[in-house]
Every structure is written in structure tokens, then in C-alpha cells.
Design a protein around this motif. Structure first.
Motif, PDB file in Angstrom:
ATOM      1  N   LEU A 194      41.007  82.553 148.840  1.00 21.11           N
ATOM      2  CA  LEU A 194      41.132  83.780 148.046  1.00 21.11           C
ATOM      3  C   LEU A 194      40.116  84.828 148.491  1.00 21.11           C
ATOM      4  CD1 LEU A 194      41.702  82.248 144.493  1.00 21.11           C
ATOM      5  CD2 LEU A 194      43.402  83.324 145.988  1.00 21.11           C
ATOM      6  N   GLU A 195      38.915  84.380 148.842  1.00 19.22           N
ATOM      7  CA  GLU A 195      37.884  85.289 149.323  1.00 19.22           C
ATOM      8  C   GLU A 195      38.322  85.975 150.618  1.00 19.22           C
ATOM      9  OE1 GLU A 195      33.545  84.744 151.353  1.00 19.22           O
ATOM     10  OE2 GLU A 195      34.033  83.415 149.692  1.00 19.22           O
ATOM     11  N   THR A 196      38.903  85.202 151.525  1.00 18.01           N
ATOM     12  CA  THR A 196      39.382  85.762 152.793  1.00 18.01           C
ATOM     13  C   THR A 196      40.456  86.814 152.558  1.00 18.01           C
ATOM     14  OG1 THR A 196      38.884  83.698 153.937  1.00 18.01           O
ATOM     15  CG2 THR A 196      40.430  85.194 155.026  1.00 18.01           C
ATOM     16  N   VAL A 197      41.402  86.508 151.684  1.00 20.72           N
ATOM     17  CA  VAL A 197      42.471  87.461 151.375  1.00 20.72           C
ATOM     18  C   VAL A 197      41.889  88.717 150.730  1.00 20.72           C
ATOM     19  CG1 VAL A 197      44.526  87.848 149.957  1.00 20.72           C
ATOM     20  CG2 VAL A 197      44.277  85.716 151.225  1.00 20.72           C
ATOM     21  N   ALA A 198      40.972  88.542 149.790  1.00 19.95           N
ATOM     22  CA  ALA A 198      40.371  89.695 149.118  1.00 19.95           C
ATOM     23  C   ALA A 198      39.626  90.588 150.107  1.00 19.95           C
ATOM     24  CB  ALA A 198      39.434  89.227 148.006  1.00 19.95           C
ATOM     25  N   GLU A 199      38.910  89.988 151.059  1.00 13.59           N
ATOM     26  CA  GLU A 199      38.190  90.773 152.069  1.00 13.59           C
ATOM     27  C   GLU A 199      39.159  91.546 152.954  1.00 13.59           C
ATOM     28  OE1 GLU A 199      35.618  88.106 154.164  1.00 13.59           O
ATOM     29  OE2 GLU A 199      34.314  87.815 152.429  1.00 13.59           O
ATOM     30  N   MET A 200      40.277  90.908 153.332  1.00 13.18           N
ATOM     31  CA  MET A 200      41.267  91.590 154.162  1.00 13.18           C
ATOM     32  C   MET A 200      41.875  92.777 153.428  1.00 13.18           C
ATOM     33  SD  MET A 200      43.316  88.475 155.913  1.00 13.18           S
ATOM     34  CE  MET A 200      42.629  87.480 157.200  1.00 13.18           C
ATOM     35  N   VAL A 201      42.236  92.571 152.177  1.00 13.10           N
ATOM     36  CA  VAL A 201      42.836  93.649 151.389  1.00 13.10           C
ATOM     37  C   VAL A 201      41.824  94.770 151.181  1.00 13.10           C
ATOM     38  CG1 VAL A 201      43.760  94.256 149.108  1.00 13.10           C
ATOM     39  CG2 VAL A 201      44.548  92.182 150.264  1.00 13.10           C
ATOM     40  N   THR A 202      40.566  94.423 150.933  1.00  8.37           N
ATOM     41  CA  THR A 202      39.519  95.425 150.771  1.00  8.37           C
ATOM     42  C   THR A 202      39.407  96.294 152.016  1.00  8.37           C
ATOM     43  OG1 THR A 202      38.282  93.990 149.275  1.00  8.37           O
ATOM     44  CG2 THR A 202      37.061  95.770 150.323  1.00  8.37           C
ATOM     45  N   GLY A 203      39.551  95.668 153.177  1.00  8.47           N
ATOM     46  CA  GLY A 203      39.470  96.395 154.446  1.00  8.47           C
ATOM     47  C   GLY A 203      40.728  97.191 154.776  1.00  8.47           C
ATOM     48  N   GLY A 204      41.753  97.104 153.938  1.00  9.34           N
ATOM     49  CA  GLY A 204      42.966  97.883 154.160  1.00  9.34           C
ATOM     50  C   GLY A 204      44.054  97.153 154.920  1.00  9.34           C
ATOM     51  N   ALA A 205      43.830  95.885 155.231  1.00  7.50           N
ATOM     52  CA  ALA A 205      44.831  95.122 155.987  1.00  7.50           C
ATOM     53  C   ALA A 205      45.967  94.706 155.067  1.00  7.50           C
ATOM     54  CB  ALA A 205      44.193  93.886 156.604  1.00  7.50           C
ATOM     55  N   SER A 206      47.164  94.676 155.620  1.00  6.72           N
ATOM     56  CA  SER A 206      48.273  94.111 154.864  1.00  6.72           C
ATOM     57  C   SER A 206      48.253  92.611 155.124  1.00  6.72           C
ATOM     58  CB  SER A 206      49.584  94.765 155.288  1.00  6.72           C
ATOM     59  OG  SER A 206      50.298  93.988 156.166  1.00  6.72           O
ATOM     60  N   VAL A 207      48.548  91.826 154.113  1.00  8.32           N
ATOM     61  CA  VAL A 207      48.415  90.380 154.198  1.00  8.32           C
ATOM     62  C   VAL A 207      49.737  89.729 153.841  1.00  8.32           C
ATOM     63  CG1 VAL A 207      47.220  88.382 153.235  1.00  8.32           C
ATOM     64  CG2 VAL A 207      45.982  90.507 153.574  1.00  8.32           C
ATOM     65  N   THR A 208      50.163  88.800 154.676  1.00  7.83           N
ATOM     66  CA  THR A 208      51.336  87.981 154.385  1.00  7.83           C
ATOM     67  C   THR A 208      50.897  86.530 154.444  1.00  7.83           C
ATOM     68  OG1 THR A 208      52.789  89.600 155.424  1.00  7.83           O
ATOM     69  CG2 THR A 208      53.682  87.404 155.101  1.00  7.83           C
TER      70      THR A 208
END
Length: 170
Positions: free
Chosen positions: A68-82
Motif C-alpha cells: 500500500l505504501e508503494t502504491v501511495a507513493e506512486m500516486v503521490t508522484g502522479g503515476a497511474s497505477v494498475t
């Protein structure tokens, strides 16, 4: 309660229709707050619990907190996540889109043996976990090459040279 087989089918169905969510600036700010919360949970003695309004709660394992931390960091950085299960099989076009390369280039990677695949009829399929492993190897090689270039520039005094912008004046 869902059985393992039912859960697997549900995951497979969701994976086939996985579409990256378009997240707003507010979503990114909430993801940053979530990341801070998760970082605090990972470093502290207490466990992180998730609770609903009806009182039902669960304690999250450190491994799940890390995901969850990894996903949250990616989203914070503006990355789209699948999110895809590791056993998901992707078409060559889906795999190419994931790596942000052309389908033809991806097929060359497969033909060279850099990326494992298998055939379903006449069509190639790439497992998500193989794609993730290839991406990790590729990114690691890029980082190492960049480190070598930076060290060479440092040794050559490239960072100490005066900066000249624009054409020379006579």
C-alpha cells in the motif's frame, strides 16, 4: 465469505478489464497523507489497522502495508497505477504498453530471449511477473549505466567547468 477459487476467478475477471484510474490533485494529496500514515506504521511498534464505520476492523501485515505504501507513493508522484496478479497473461500489445515501448520492439525482446513468453495458438503471451522482472533488470542496468556516466563526468571535472549558455560572443 469467498472461497479461494471464487476469489481467483474474480481477480482474473478484474485483471482482464484493468483500467488505470485517472486521479485528481486531491487524490494525490490524500495519497501523500496515506503514504505518511503508512510510513509511520512501518517504522513504529504498533500495527496498522483498517476499520469500517460498522466497527469491523483488521490488522494489516507489514507486507501488505509495504504494498500500500508503494502504491501511495506512486500516486503521490502522479503515476497511474494498475494492479495485476502476477500470473496474469498479457498480450504483446498490453506488455508493450506497460513498458512504454512499441509492440515490435517487445517482440524483438522476446525473440532475443530477454523476455520469456509462451504461445496461445498463434499469439504470444507474457506473464505479468516476467514483465515486472524484466523491467526491474532493465531499470537496474540503466541506473548502473547512469552512475558510471556521472562518475566519468565527475572524474573529468565536468561538474567544475564554467557553464556557458548560448552562442559565443566575439
Amino acid at each position: 465469505m469467498m472461497t479461494r477459487t471464487t476469489a481467483s476467478r474474480k481477480i482474473d475477471k478484474l485483471a482482464r478489464h484493468a483500467v488505470p484510474a485517472v486521479l485528481s490533485f486531491d487524490d494525490r494529496q490524500m495519497a501523500a497523507q496515506l503514504s505518511d500514515l503508512l510510513l509511520g506504521a512501518a517504522g513504529g511498534p504498533g500495527r496498522l489497522c483498517l476499520a469500517r464505520g460498522d466497527g469491523y476492523s483488521i490488522a494489516l501485515s507489514p507486507a501488505l502495508v509495504s504494498v500500500l505504501e508503494t502504491v501511495a507513493e506512486m500516486v503521490t508522484g502522479g503515476a497511474s497505477v494498475t494492479v495485476l496478479p502476477s500470473h496474469t497473461e498479457l498480450t504483446t500489445q498490453e506488455a508493450a504498453d506497460t513498458l512504454n515501448v512499441s509492440r515490435q520492439y517487445l517482440v524483438r525482446l522476446i525473440d532475443r530471449g530477454d523476455l520469456p513468453s509462451h504461445k496461445v495458438g498463434a499469439h504470444r503471451r507474457v506473464r505479468a511477473e516476467d514483465l515486472a522482472a524484466y523491467r526491474h533488470r532493465r531499470d537496474q542496468a540503466r541506473r548502473e549505466a547512469l552512475d558510471v556516466l556521472a562518475a566519468d563526468a565527475q572524474d573529468a571535472g565536468g561538474y567544475d567547468a564554467p557553464m556557458n549558455f548560448g552562442p559565443r560572443r566575439r
